[in-house]
Design an enzyme around this catalytic site. Structure first.
Site, PDB file in Angstrom:
ATOM      1  N   THR A 185      49.519  33.135  36.852  1.00 25.41           N
ATOM      2  CA  THR A 185      49.275  31.988  35.962  1.00 25.41           C
ATOM      3  C   THR A 185      50.054  30.751  36.410  1.00 25.41           C
ATOM      4  O   THR A 185      49.560  29.632  36.272  1.00 25.41           O
ATOM      5  CB  THR A 185      49.597  32.317  34.484  1.00 25.41           C
ATOM      6  OG1 THR A 185      50.939  32.809  34.380  1.00 25.41           O
ATOM      7  CG2 THR A 185      48.635  33.355  33.932  1.00 25.41           C
ATOM      8  N   HIS A 199      40.959  46.534  41.573  1.00 21.42           N
ATOM      9  CA  HIS A 199      39.758  45.906  41.036  1.00 21.42           C
ATOM     10  C   HIS A 199      39.036  45.055  42.076  1.00 21.42           C
ATOM     11  O   HIS A 199      38.273  44.158  41.735  1.00 21.42           O
ATOM     12  CB  HIS A 199      40.101  45.074  39.792  1.00 21.42           C
ATOM     13  CG  HIS A 199      40.553  45.919  38.627  1.00 21.42           C
ATOM     14  ND1 HIS A 199      41.228  45.411  37.534  1.00 21.42           N
ATOM     15  CD2 HIS A 199      40.410  47.251  38.386  1.00 21.42           C
ATOM     16  CE1 HIS A 199      41.486  46.404  36.675  1.00 21.42           C
ATOM     17  NE2 HIS A 199      41.007  47.530  37.170  1.00 21.42           N
ATOM     18  N   CYS A 207      27.207  43.687  50.140  1.00 20.59           N
ATOM     19  CA  CYS A 207      25.907  44.225  49.761  1.00 20.59           C
ATOM     20  C   CYS A 207      26.132  45.571  49.078  1.00 20.59           C
ATOM     21  O   CYS A 207      26.834  46.429  49.599  1.00 20.59           O
ATOM     22  CB  CYS A 207      25.025  44.401  50.995  1.00 20.59           C
ATOM     23  SG  CYS A 207      23.502  45.291  50.625  1.00 20.59           S
ATOM     24  N   CYS A 230      24.014  48.355  51.543  1.00 22.07           N
ATOM     25  CA  CYS A 230      24.460  48.772  52.886  1.00 22.07           C
ATOM     26  C   CYS A 230      25.942  48.478  53.135  1.00 22.07           C
ATOM     27  O   CYS A 230      26.484  48.854  54.167  1.00 22.07           O
ATOM     28  CB  CYS A 230      23.608  48.099  53.973  1.00 22.07           C
ATOM     29  SG  CYS A 230      23.968  46.348  54.217  1.00 22.07           S
TER      30      CYS A 230
HETATM   31  P1  OAD Z   1      45.744  40.063  30.900  1.00 24.60           P
HETATM   32  O1  OAD Z   1      45.285  38.653  30.743  1.00 24.60           O
HETATM   33  O2  OAD Z   1      45.167  41.087  30.015  1.00 24.60           O
HETATM   34  O3  OAD Z   1      47.326  40.130  30.711  1.00 24.60           O
HETATM   35  C1  OAD Z   1      48.170  39.226  31.386  1.00 24.60           C
HETATM   36  C2  OAD Z   1      49.552  39.324  30.767  1.00 24.60           C
HETATM   37  O4  OAD Z   1      50.391  38.460  31.513  1.00 24.60           O
HETATM   38  C3  OAD Z   1      49.608  38.876  29.315  1.00 24.60           C
HETATM   39  O5  OAD Z   1      50.079  39.959  28.525  1.00 24.60           O
HETATM   40  C4  OAD Z   1      50.613  37.698  29.310  1.00 24.60           C
HETATM   41  O6  OAD Z   1      51.562  37.834  28.276  1.00 24.60           O
HETATM   42  C5  OAD Z   1      51.314  37.835  30.638  1.00 24.60           C
HETATM   43  N1  OAD Z   1      51.687  36.556  31.268  1.00 24.60           N
HETATM   44  C6  OAD Z   1      50.904  35.518  31.603  1.00 24.60           C
HETATM   45  N2  OAD Z   1      51.604  34.557  32.228  1.00 24.60           N
HETATM   46  C7  OAD Z   1      52.906  34.987  32.285  1.00 24.60           C
HETATM   47  C8  OAD Z   1      54.123  34.448  32.799  1.00 24.60           C
HETATM   48  N3  OAD Z   1      54.170  33.272  33.418  1.00 24.60           N
HETATM   49  N4  OAD Z   1      55.255  35.190  32.666  1.00 24.60           N
HETATM   50  C9  OAD Z   1      55.226  36.393  32.040  1.00 24.60           C
HETATM   51  N5  OAD Z   1      54.105  36.953  31.556  1.00 24.60           N
HETATM   52  C10 OAD Z   1      52.955  36.267  31.678  1.00 24.60           C
HETATM   53  O7  OAD Z   1      45.560  40.437  32.462  1.00 24.60           O
HETATM   54  P2  OAD Z   1      45.552  41.882  33.154  1.00 24.60           P
HETATM   55  O8  OAD Z   1      46.468  42.814  32.467  1.00 24.60           O
HETATM   56  O9  OAD Z   1      45.738  41.651  34.592  1.00 24.60           O
HETATM   57  O10 OAD Z   1      39.716  43.591  35.096  1.00 24.60           O
HETATM   58  O11 OAD Z   1      44.070  42.330  32.883  1.00 24.60           O
HETATM   59  C11 OAD Z   1      43.638  43.586  33.345  1.00 24.60           C
HETATM   60  C12 OAD Z   1      42.191  43.556  33.755  1.00 24.60           C
HETATM   61  O12 OAD Z   1      41.387  43.043  32.692  1.00 24.60           O
HETATM   62  C13 OAD Z   1      41.881  42.629  34.904  1.00 24.60           C
HETATM   63  O13 OAD Z   1      42.159  43.192  36.155  1.00 24.60           O
HETATM   64  C14 OAD Z   1      40.417  42.392  34.734  1.00 24.60           C
HETATM   65  C15 OAD Z   1      40.370  42.166  33.250  1.00 24.60           C
HETATM   66  O14 OAD Z   1      39.175  42.431  32.654  1.00 24.60           O
HETATM   67  C16 OAD Z   1      38.567  43.518  35.765  1.00 24.60           C
HETATM   68  O15 OAD Z   1      38.103  42.464  36.116  1.00 24.60           O
HETATM   69  C17 OAD Z   1      37.939  44.844  36.033  1.00 24.60           C
HETATM   70 ZN    ZN Z   2      22.641  45.187  52.808  1.00 21.89          ZN
END
Ligand code: OAD
Ligand code: ZN
Length: 247
Positions: free
Chosen positions: A26, A119, A127, A130
């Site tokens: 972020t 992920h 693709c 293939c």
């Molecule tokens: P989330 O958005 O669910 O969680 C991110 C966490 O980071 C939150 O709990 C925030 O509090 C924390 N956060 C953000 N900025 C911060 C900072 N500067 N310092 C400390 N904490 C901070 O993201 P993920 O857990 O990565 O999946 O989400 C998991 C999965 O959900 C992703 O990989 C994606 C999504 O759907 C797929 O695309 C399959």
């Molecule tokens: Zn192909």
């Protein structure tokens, strides 16, 4: 305080595994998924089944993908990425397991062999038929010229960003490697994940059950806080930056 305690634990560790989520990126301008105001909360995600069965869903997915890339496609690694790259470089962190698709661990100089992408990767496409790799610049040119979701130049199959969508199988090899490194570390360090998406979020528990200490560094609480040896609710960049000095 908990930040100092975390640094002490990491200083004393010999084999750390890092586990990252969107929160580490972020500060680089890449929005996370679940914090208030996230662009991802505006639309329901396009699931894998819809993507493969509906040209309209594919068109919408590519439209969103390129709009997002315009916003954060040129992001550079932040303090958290750099500190983790340093820990890998000095041999203290054996692997980085990431849920992120932004490629910023690679960009921070970590050897690809040390990065496990659960992920997938959003910086190229494949693709589904293939497996041929397609570069996004080509896909975008074709998409913008025709308005149609581009098909594979080699086999005519459906091309998709190389990320894992909801409803899509996890990459098996990466999942197995992630389980193996989680079972073989003394500290498992979660950085910036809400820990609500499974099966990724089971890895901290696997590490814990294998005897590792579990540190959760995240601004907001997570469902696994109870299981952690230490919970650090702090800003990731601020908390990790000094570790780039550790040797
Ligand atoms: P989330 O958005 O669910 O969680 C991110 C966490 O980071 C939150 O709990 C925030 O509090 C924390 N956060 C953000 N900025 C911060 C900072 N500067 N310092 C400390 N904490 C901070 O993201 P993920 O857990 O990565 O999946 O989400 C998991 C999965 O959900 C992703 O990989 C994606 C999504 O759907 C797929 O695309 C399959
Ligand atoms: Zn192909």
């Amino acid at each position: 305080d908990s930040v100092a305690e975390m640094r002490d634990m990491l200083r004393g560790a010999r084999r750390i595994v890092g586990f990252t989520g969107a929160g580490i990126s972020t500060e680089c301008g890449v929005p996370d998924f679940r914090s208030p105001g996230s662009p991802w909360l505006k639309f329901a995600p396009i699931e894998y089944g819809e993507f493969v069965s509906s040209p309209a869903a594919r068109q919408e997915a590519w439209r969103r993908k390129f709009a997002m890339d315009d916003i954060y496609g040129h992001a550079a690694p932040g303090r958290g990425h750099r500190a983790m790259a340093h820990l890998v470089g000095v041999g203290r962190m054996s692997a980085i397991v990431t849920q992120n698709i932004d490629g910023l661990h690679q960009a921070s100089g970590v050897a690809p062999s040390r990065i496990i992408e659960l992920h997938g990767n959003g910086t190229y496409a494949r693709c589904l038929e293939c497996g041929l790799r397609h570069e996004l610049a080509d896909i975008r040119t074709r998409f913008e010229a025709s308005g149609e979701p581009p098909m594979c130049v080699s086999c005519g199959g459906i091309v998709k960003s190389a990320t894992i969508s909801f409803g899509q199988a996890m990459p098996e090899r990466e999942m197995l490697r992630a389980q193996a490194v989680a079972m073989d570390c003394d500290v498992f360090l979660v950085v910036g994940s809400s820990l609500v998406v499974h099966p990724a979020a089971t890895l901290p528990l696997i590490a814990r059950q294998s005897g590792a200490r579990l540190i959760i560094l995240n601004r907001d609480p997570t469902p696994l806080d109870e299981a952690a040896s230490l919970v650090v609710n702090a800003d990731i960049g601020d908390a990790l930056e000094p570790l780039a000095q550790l040797n």
